[in-house]
Design an enzyme around this catalytic site. Structure first.
Site, PDB file in Angstrom:
ATOM      1  N   HIS A  34      -3.153  17.449 -26.612  1.00 26.86           N
ATOM      2  CA  HIS A  34      -3.129  15.992 -26.231  1.00 26.86           C
ATOM      3  C   HIS A  34      -4.433  15.459 -26.918  1.00 26.86           C
ATOM      4  O   HIS A  34      -4.304  14.385 -26.941  1.00 26.86           O
ATOM      5  CB  HIS A  34      -2.742  15.576 -24.709  1.00 26.86           C
TER       6      HIS A  34
ATOM      7  N   LYS B 100       1.289  10.955 -11.325  1.00 27.62           N
ATOM      8  CA  LYS B 100       0.494  10.057 -12.201  1.00 27.62           C
ATOM      9  C   LYS B 100       1.173   8.807 -12.670  1.00 27.62           C
ATOM     10  O   LYS B 100       2.276   8.977 -13.226  1.00 27.62           O
ATOM     11  CB  LYS B 100       0.095  10.766 -13.244  1.00 27.62           C
TER      12      LYS B 100
ATOM     13  N   ARG C 157       0.953  -1.201   0.048  1.00 23.97           N
ATOM     14  CA  ARG C 157      -0.157  -0.079  -0.032  1.00 23.97           C
ATOM     15  C   ARG C 157       0.762   1.278  -0.069  1.00 23.97           C
ATOM     16  O   ARG C 157       0.436   2.383   0.450  1.00 23.97           O
ATOM     17  CB  ARG C 157      -1.057   0.051   1.231  1.00 23.97           C
TER      18      ARG C 157
ATOM     19  N   LYS D 169       4.685  22.666 -14.396  1.00 23.04           N
ATOM     20  CA  LYS D 169       3.834  21.326 -13.993  1.00 23.04           C
ATOM     21  C   LYS D 169       3.924  21.187 -12.639  1.00 23.04           C
ATOM     22  O   LYS D 169       2.486  20.896 -12.179  1.00 23.04           O
ATOM     23  CB  LYS D 169       4.930  20.088 -14.675  1.00 23.04           C
TER      24      LYS D 169
ATOM     25  N   GLU E  39       6.894  18.898 -24.809  1.00 19.55           N
ATOM     26  CA  GLU E  39       6.252  19.238 -23.827  1.00 19.55           C
ATOM     27  C   GLU E  39       6.555  20.440 -22.963  1.00 19.55           C
ATOM     28  O   GLU E  39       5.884  21.365 -22.390  1.00 19.55           O
ATOM     29  CB  GLU E  39       6.368  17.908 -22.703  1.00 19.55           C
TER      30      GLU E  39
ATOM     31  N   HIS F 149       5.394  10.242 -28.586  1.00 20.65           N
ATOM     32  CA  HIS F 149       4.399  11.110 -28.029  1.00 20.65           C
ATOM     33  C   HIS F 149       4.589  12.610 -28.048  1.00 20.65           C
ATOM     34  O   HIS F 149       3.469  13.242 -28.649  1.00 20.65           O
ATOM     35  CB  HIS F 149       4.547  10.822 -26.274  1.00 20.65           C
TER      36      HIS F 149
ATOM     37  N   ARG G  67      -5.734  20.995 -13.752  1.00 20.71           N
ATOM     38  CA  ARG G  67      -4.721  20.149 -14.456  1.00 20.71           C
ATOM     39  C   ARG G  67      -5.043  19.541 -15.950  1.00 20.71           C
ATOM     40  O   ARG G  67      -4.285  19.310 -16.639  1.00 20.71           O
ATOM     41  CB  ARG G  67      -4.500  18.661 -13.573  1.00 20.71           C
TER      42      ARG G  67
ATOM     43  N   ASN H 154      -3.370  19.311 -20.780  1.00 24.97           N
ATOM     44  CA  ASN H 154      -3.402  18.434 -21.992  1.00 24.97           C
ATOM     45  C   ASN H 154      -3.572  19.170 -23.197  1.00 24.97           C
ATOM     46  O   ASN H 154      -4.144  18.693 -24.242  1.00 24.97           O
ATOM     47  CB  ASN H 154      -5.117  17.771 -21.839  1.00 24.97           C
TER      48      ASN H 154
ATOM     49  N   GLU I 213      -7.029  15.888 -10.478  1.00 26.58           N
ATOM     50  CA  GLU I 213      -7.767  16.106 -11.431  1.00 26.58           C
ATOM     51  C   GLU I 213      -9.218  16.531 -10.947  1.00 26.58           C
ATOM     52  O   GLU I 213     -10.346  16.029 -11.702  1.00 26.58           O
ATOM     53  CB  GLU I 213      -7.755  15.020 -12.588  1.00 26.58           C
TER      54      GLU I 213
ATOM     55  N   HIS J  63      -3.280  12.335 -28.704  1.00 28.92           N
ATOM     56  CA  HIS J  63      -3.581  10.868 -28.298  1.00 28.92           C
ATOM     57  C   HIS J  63      -4.541  10.285 -29.255  1.00 28.92           C
ATOM     58  O   HIS J  63      -4.207   9.097 -29.768  1.00 28.92           O
ATOM     59  CB  HIS J  63      -4.627  10.978 -27.063  1.00 28.92           C
TER      60      HIS J  63
END
Lengths: 549, 549
Positions: free
Chosen positions: A436, A330, A308, A414, A372, A453, A429, A433, A424, A440
């Site tokens: 993105h 993330k 955990r 960031k 980025e 990417h 946040r 994107n 989020e 994506h």
């Protein structure tokens, strides 16, 4: 700059006594911020906590720190929690040399129990049963901040006079530059991320990996550590990291996964879990993610869920991982039906970005990372965008000073966003994107095999910029600046040959498309992003057609 | 009890205007706590936040709520965040009938934008870009508390006068008992868990599953929901839950895993992840854990990690799961090398314990659950232990009133510990392991096939009690009370036939044994536990020999 001596460290490390000895020796003024607070409030710290709350105590403490640090020729002993406050830290760092007194929870407990003071009056956070556990817990929370000190003196086996001598010697070295200032500079973080669930320092500089052991010790990690890396990075950087860990006596184990996105799976996570269990990894140990985004995501997920939660240190070795994935917690693995569908928000205990690793990256990967960094300027910091624009040639050559500045600033953006919206929930946040949604879509439509990417994001930035411009938000001139910048870094601004319809379908399936409505991040101007859910479908279709033509 | 009308709800739901209309209509006093705070401080709420901090605002607000609620024949409109404070909630609930005004984030945004007030002056938490996202985020955080109201009026499509009429009608019903008081009572939580990472209501009563849809709507969950259950529980309870969800129009999908510990695996989690992805489960949906401890742990882990976190509702159907696993957010799956080695701390959004499910449990499983309830009394609440002692016969017959009281109190102890030590960092949560060190050792030494968890804990409680007694902490009479109580519930107090050496070995391998030293939870007296790491090895060996003889 004034050269006061500022003492930080946990309760029971002897700050007040040592500070007083030194002040008397030097004939300097002495301030104890806890005493100043008690004096100002006219009651004990316990009473302030009890009657006015911790927030009020921190308010009074900020005043006491500011007032004491405003002196010159002063020794300032600060309360054990004061350095956690960013205002206090700024005050302290600009007022002199911060030195931390350190002791183990066992020593601290013994000292506080032996002390004639009423512990409960002075240290309300530590009273109650299981004092040692409380001390351990609170000290762990604060350790990242104590790591901000220029030097740490371990006081367990020293007399007060010996501690005073040691502090004096270190202050001399640091204040008068007798030490190797370069190396000690590197040991100061570029910034600290203050997310709601955790705070952690971020180090960004050249040549850091040689010092990784010292960085770990600085935040209280003594090992064993478990390094997770991939088969590419292993050959490039693992030897250096291993040697640096050995040099500080930290026991290290290494697990190497095959390079490539296929390793970011639950099955691979299960293999690592089994390996950690066999080696009896405990919550007091630490896991190190040494690699690019794939390694950071996979290792972060493993660390978030093994027992955990075991502390994780992100050591990104790609530019994209530095400016983006290493910060913010993330973590994820892929399912066969989609990418990043399983994961956790789990903040690292430290981020260590050694820019030397950038020299080993292929040009395409480096460019993908710059996409980025540029994006962070576009959404939130026009001056960063301008700086990159002015120094493209130097950045392409990885010139040391400008490279470290741009990467630090991009990472700090960031971090700021993560601080405001760790999970989020507030909508901040999502600004990250930008570019993105289409990006994506392009990646999915090309089955993740053709574009890196950052390359897909670059095309997406052009698309989102076009849409912003056609909706009357962004000027044509600004859009052209953006496009030109991407081109100068060798990034694609369109992707002919792919079917725009398949990109659209992939976008609609993207998990960010809650309830079918796509929330588009658009630009109002360079450095100012906004979210719009009212984008005309025809405009989207037209934009995709243009990009894929 | 005074019957004031207390209005809660988010900013922009019309509390002040509706409250004033009703007060004028009835000739009652009207208080708006935000106005009272502004008056008391002599400055705007924004200035209080800016200059004195949110903590100070909350302090003034508590005073305003206490003062307004102290009236009779009063309508009190409370600030949008005030009910979150447990003191305020207690004041409000004892002062009258709490009614919540509700509206969607879209409606709220529109109303606040149309309002002539300066939003930033009145509502500093909502200002800044992306107002709707901020509203959505903050409202989600508070939704559990708004669910504490006796009734909720959805104001989106109503005029102020219509809202006032509706509020009046509901207040009449509730204040004068015209409604079915039994059913409305059930809709009030037994308590709210205030963990650092999340707050959530816990409902404990008979016959709750028939109302599950209403409970979900009460905390803002409108579906779809994904019910995870096992093959045993499916037959016993799923039909009822499914019907209750259908009755409120909530779309439900069900995934049934084979009953038994073998389902608590990463492989099973991966199957559920794939199923959720296929059904396009989103973060705004919810997952329901319907079953005992295995289902709670597995489902909790899946919910914690799918899309980095989907809300989970714990609906425990065993006594052990109610008093222990459903509260506190410990989720886990097993590895082949050990139990519960992979998981997350992830708090549920609600716990719904329907005591009717206890009637379907085999006697051994029920007894196993009582062992955990007894343990909570032993470590922290002597009066709970005494109550159980006095009412054993009634509890064995599951007599309604005493059963609900004991289970609620036992769950509340677990909740209290979790609030103080959510992630096992302060040392408080370890107290819950009383009886578990030997208990886990026994379970492992018998390969988890012979003893139920609570049975092993029962033997462990006797062992830890013996050790406490021999170390001079616990009196012989107290220890005999404990042993006798366990026996009356049909629980084992020794386990002959197993090799004590294999139990010891398993204990040493247990993950709680950090760095080989075992931290023993022992009792100083009934209701007062302590942690000791200085237990003599011979005493441990002797105790195990006695238990296994």
């Amino acid at each position: 700059m004034p050269n006061n001596l500022i003492l930080t460290g946990f309760s029971g490390t002897g700050k007040s006594q040592v500070g007083l000895i030194i002040a008397q020796l030097w004939g300097w003024d002495f301030f104890d911020t806890d005493d100043e607070v008690t004096l100002a409030a006219g009651k004990s710290i316990a009473d302030i906590f009890e009657q006015d709350g911790e927030a009020h105590f921190r308010h009074l403490e900020r005043q006491a720190v500011a007032s004491a640090c405003n002196s010159s020729r002063a020794v300032v002993s600060t309360g054990g929690g004061s350095i956690v406050d960013p205002d206090n830290y700024r005050t302290m760092i600009t007022s002199g040399v911060i030195i931390c007194l350190e002791a183990t929870p066992e020593t601290i407990t013994r000292r506080l129990q032996e002390s004639s003071d009423q512990v409960s009056d002075l240290r309300p956070l530590l009273t109650g049963p299981d004092m040692i556990q409380r001390i351990r817990g609170l000290k762990t929370q604060r350790q990242a901040y104590y790591g901000l000190a220029k030097h740490t003196v371990h006081t367990d086996k020293l007399t007060l006079e010996e501690v005073a001598q040691e502090v004096y010697a270190r202050w001399q070295e640091i204040a008068h530059g007798a030490t190797n200032e370069g190396a000690s500079e590197k040991l100061s973080p570029a910034f600290v991320v203050e997310a709601p669930s955790a705070s952690y320092p971020v180090f960004v500089d050249w040549g850091l990996q040689d010092h990784i052991g010292k960085f770990l010790l600085g935040i209280g990690i003594r090992g064993p550590v478990y390094v997770i890396t991939d088969s590419n990075v292993f050959g490039l950087h693992h030897g250096q990291v291993q040697r640096a860990l050995e040099a500080t006596g930290i026991e290290a184990h290494t697990f190497t996964v095959p390079a490539g996105e296929a390793s970011k799976s639950l099955a691979m996570a299960e293999s690592i879990f089994g390996w950690l269990a066999e080696r009896r990894c405990e919550r007091s140990h630490a896991i190190i993610a040494l690699g690019g985004g794939m390694i950071g995501d996979l290792t972060g997920f493993v660390a978030a869920t093994f027992l955990r939660g075991v502390p994780v240190i992100q050591v990104p070795t790609s530019l994209a991982a530095m400016v983006d994935a290493s910060i913010g917690g993330k973590t994820a693995v892929n399912l066969s039906v989609g990418k990043n569908l399983v994961g956790a928000f789990y903040q690292p205990s430290m981020v260590l970005a050694d820019l030397d690793t950038l020299k080993t990256l292929p040009a395409r990967e480096l460019a993908s990372g710059w996409a980025e960094a540029i994006k962070h300027g576009l959404i939130l910091d026009a001056s960063l965008f301008r700086l990159i624009e002015e120094r493209v040639e130097s950045l392409l050559k990885l010139e040391p000073e400008i490279t470290v500045e741009v990467i630090r600033r991009s990472m700090a953006i960031k971090a700021k966003v993560v601080e405001e919206d760790e999970k989020e929930t507030t909508g901040k946040r999502i600004l990250l994107n930008y570019g993105h949604t289409i990006g994506h879509g392009l990646e999915a439509a090309t089955h993740y095999t053709e574009l890196l990417h950052g390359e897909a994001v670059s095309v997406g930035i052009v698309g989102a910029g076009e849409m912003s411009q056609k909706m009357g938000l962004l000027s044509r001139e600004e859009l052209e600046r953006h496009t030109k910048m991407l081109q100068r870094f060798g990034l694609p601004i369109s992707y002919p040959g792919v079917n725009p319809h398949s990109v659209l379908k992939a976008m609609e399936l993207d998990k960010k498309a809650a309830s079918k409505v796509i929330n588009w991040v658009l630009l109002q101007e360079t450095g100012r992003a906004t979210v719009r859910s009212d984008v005309d479908e025809e405009l989207v279709q037209q934009t995709l057609n243009d990009l894929c033509r």
